[in-house]
Design a protein around this motif. Structure first.
Motif, short mmCIF file in Angstrom:
data_model
loop_
_atom_site.label_atom_id
_atom_site.label_comp_id
_atom_site.label_asym_id
_atom_site.label_seq_id
_atom_site.Cartn_x
_atom_site.Cartn_y
_atom_site.Cartn_z
N UNK A 67 0.83 -1.22 0.00
CA UNK A 67 0.00 0.00 0.00
C UNK A 67 0.85 1.26 0.00
N UNK A 68 2.13 1.12 -0.37
CA UNK A 68 3.03 2.28 -0.38
C UNK A 68 3.62 2.44 -1.76
N UNK A 93 13.54 2.32 2.56
CA UNK A 93 13.81 3.22 3.70
C UNK A 93 12.51 3.56 4.43
N UNK A 94 11.46 3.85 3.67
CA UNK A 94 10.20 4.27 4.30
C UNK A 94 9.54 3.11 5.03
N UNK A 95 9.45 1.95 4.40
CA UNK A 95 8.79 0.81 5.03
C UNK A 95 9.59 0.26 6.21
N UNK A 100 3.01 -0.99 8.78
CA UNK A 100 1.80 -0.91 7.96
C UNK A 100 0.61 -0.35 8.74
N UNK A 101 0.60 -0.57 10.06
CA UNK A 101 -0.50 -0.04 10.87
C UNK A 101 -0.48 1.49 10.89
N UNK A 102 0.70 2.07 11.11
CA UNK A 102 0.84 3.54 11.12
C UNK A 102 0.45 4.11 9.76
N UNK A 103 0.89 3.45 8.71
CA UNK A 103 0.59 3.94 7.36
C UNK A 103 -0.91 3.87 7.09
N UNK A 104 -1.53 2.75 7.49
CA UNK A 104 -2.95 2.58 7.25
C UNK A 104 -3.81 3.54 8.04
N UNK A 105 -3.35 3.94 9.23
CA UNK A 105 -4.15 4.82 10.08
C UNK A 105 -3.93 6.30 9.79
N UNK A 106 -2.96 6.63 8.96
CA UNK A 106 -2.69 8.05 8.64
C UNK A 106 -3.96 8.67 8.06
N UNK A 107 -4.34 9.83 8.59
CA UNK A 107 -5.58 10.47 8.16
C UNK A 107 -5.39 11.86 7.57
N UNK A 108 -4.20 12.42 7.67
CA UNK A 108 -3.96 13.76 7.13
C UNK A 108 -2.76 13.72 6.19
N UNK A 109 -2.71 14.63 5.23
CA UNK A 109 -1.59 14.66 4.30
C UNK A 109 -0.26 14.93 5.02
#
Length: 281
Positions: A67-68, A93-95, A100-109
Motif C-alpha cells: 500500500x506504499x 527506507x520508508x517501510x 503498515x498499521x501507522x501507514x494505514x491509520x494516517x488520516x492527514x496529508x
C-alpha cells in the motif's frame, strides 16, 4: 544539474501523500508536472508496480508495492533504471521506518513529513554520486525492467483519465482537511488535571467517569458539533450532581460543577489552527 528533482511517498489505495521532499523549482512547467503527479497518485491502484508518465521536459516515475508507492519527477536526461533504483531505495527506507498499521491509520496529508530528511539524503546520493558506485544496483534494476517493462503513459493521459480534456471542467485537488487544534494553554492543562481528579473521585460511578473523560477528549481533539456536545455534557454533569446532593456536601458539588464550567469554556475557546502553507511540499 540534478536529474531527480522531486520525490514523494503516497498511500496507494487513496493517493494520500505521506511525505515529500521540499522542492526549489518554481517554473510553470514544473508546477504543472507537480499537479499531474497529484492526479496520477489518485489512480496508482489501477496500474502495475512500476510506471512512467513522459512529458516534454520532465518524466514522472512511480514504483509501488503493497500500500506504499514512491513517486519522483525527473529530468528527461535521467535514465529510467536510475529513477526506479532511487524509488526502490526510498521504498525500503520508508517501510523500514514505519509499519503498515501507522501507514494505514494516517488520516492527514504529510503525516510523516519528518521523513523528508531521508528523501533529501537519498536524492542527493543519486544525483551526485558517480553511477559507477551504484553499478550493481543499476544492473539489477535494468534486468528487471527488461523482463517486466514499466507501464508507459504520457502526462496528458493523467488529465484524460480525470476528465479534464474534451471540454470537461478541470478538477483541482485539495488536501484532506487538517483538524489541528491550537496549542494547549496553561489554563487548559489545569482543566485537564481537574477533570482527571474528578474522574478519579468518580471511579465507582461509571457515568460520571465517562462525562469527565469525554470532556478531556473534547478539549484535546477536534469533534464535529462540538458546541452541542459541550452543552449536553455540561447539562448532564449539573443534573448528575444535583441527583447526588444527598451523598455530597455543597462544596463538593460546587467543585465538580466549577470544573465542568471551566472545561466547557476551554473547549469552546480552543480553535482550529490557521491552515499553514505547505512550504513547497
Amino acid at each position: 544539474m540534478s536529474m531527480i528533482l522531486f520525490a514523494c511517498v503516497v498511500r496507494v489505495r487513496d493517493g494520500l501523500p505521506l511525505s515529500a521532499s521540499t522542492d526549489f523549482y518554481h517554473s510553470q512547467d514544473f508546477l504543472e508536472c507537480r499537479r499531474r503527479l497529484k492526479t496520477l497518485a489518485l489512480r496508482l491502484a489501477q496500474y502495475p508496480g512500476r510506471g512512467s508518465a513522459e512529458g516534454l521536459d520532465f518524466n514522472i516515475h512511480f514504483s509501488s508495492s503493497r500500500d506504499v508507492a514512491c513517486m519522483a519527477i525527473c529530468s528527461r536526461q535521467c535514465p529510467a533504471a536510475m529513477a526506479f533504483c532511487f524509488l526502490e531505495t526510498l521504498w525500503w527506507e520508508f517501510t523500514a521506518s514505519y509499519d503498515t498499521t501507522c501507514i494505514g491509520l494516517a488520516s492527514r496529508p504529510y503525516a510523516f513529513l519528518e521523513f523528508d530528511s531521508v528523501i533529501q539524503k537519498v536524492k542527493w546520493h543519486f544525483n551526485y554520486v558517480s553511477s559507477t558506485q551504484m553499478e550493481s544496483s543499476l544492473e539489477k534494476i535494468q534486468e528487471e525492467l527488461k523482463f517486466q517493462p514499466p507501464v508507459v503513459l504520457t502526462l496528458e493521459d493523467t488529465d484524460v483519465a480525470n476528465g479534464v480534456m474534451n471540454g470537461h471542467p478541470q478538477m483541482h485537488l485539495e488536501p484532506a482537511p487538517n483538524f489541528r487544534m491550537e496549542p494547549v494553554t496553561a489554563l487548559g492543562i489545569l482543566s485537564l488535571i481537574l477533570n482527571i481528579m474528578c474522574a478519579a473521585l468518580n471511579l465507582i460511578r461509571g457515568i460520571h467517569l465517562a462525562e469527565h473523560s469525554l470532556q478531556c477528549y473534547l478539549y484535546l481533539f477536534y469533534s464535529p458539533a462540538r458546541t452541542m456536545k459541550v452543552v449536553l455534557m455540561l447539562l448532564f454533569i449539573c443534573l448528575g450532581n444535583m441527583y447526588l446532593h444527598g451523598l455530597r456536601n455543597l462544596w463538593q458539588i460546587l467543585f465538580h460543577i466549577g470544573v465542568a464550567f471551566l472545561s466547557s469554556y476551554q473547549i469552546l475557546t480552543r480553535q482550529l489552527q490557521e491552515k499553514q502553507s505547505d512550504c513547497g511540499v
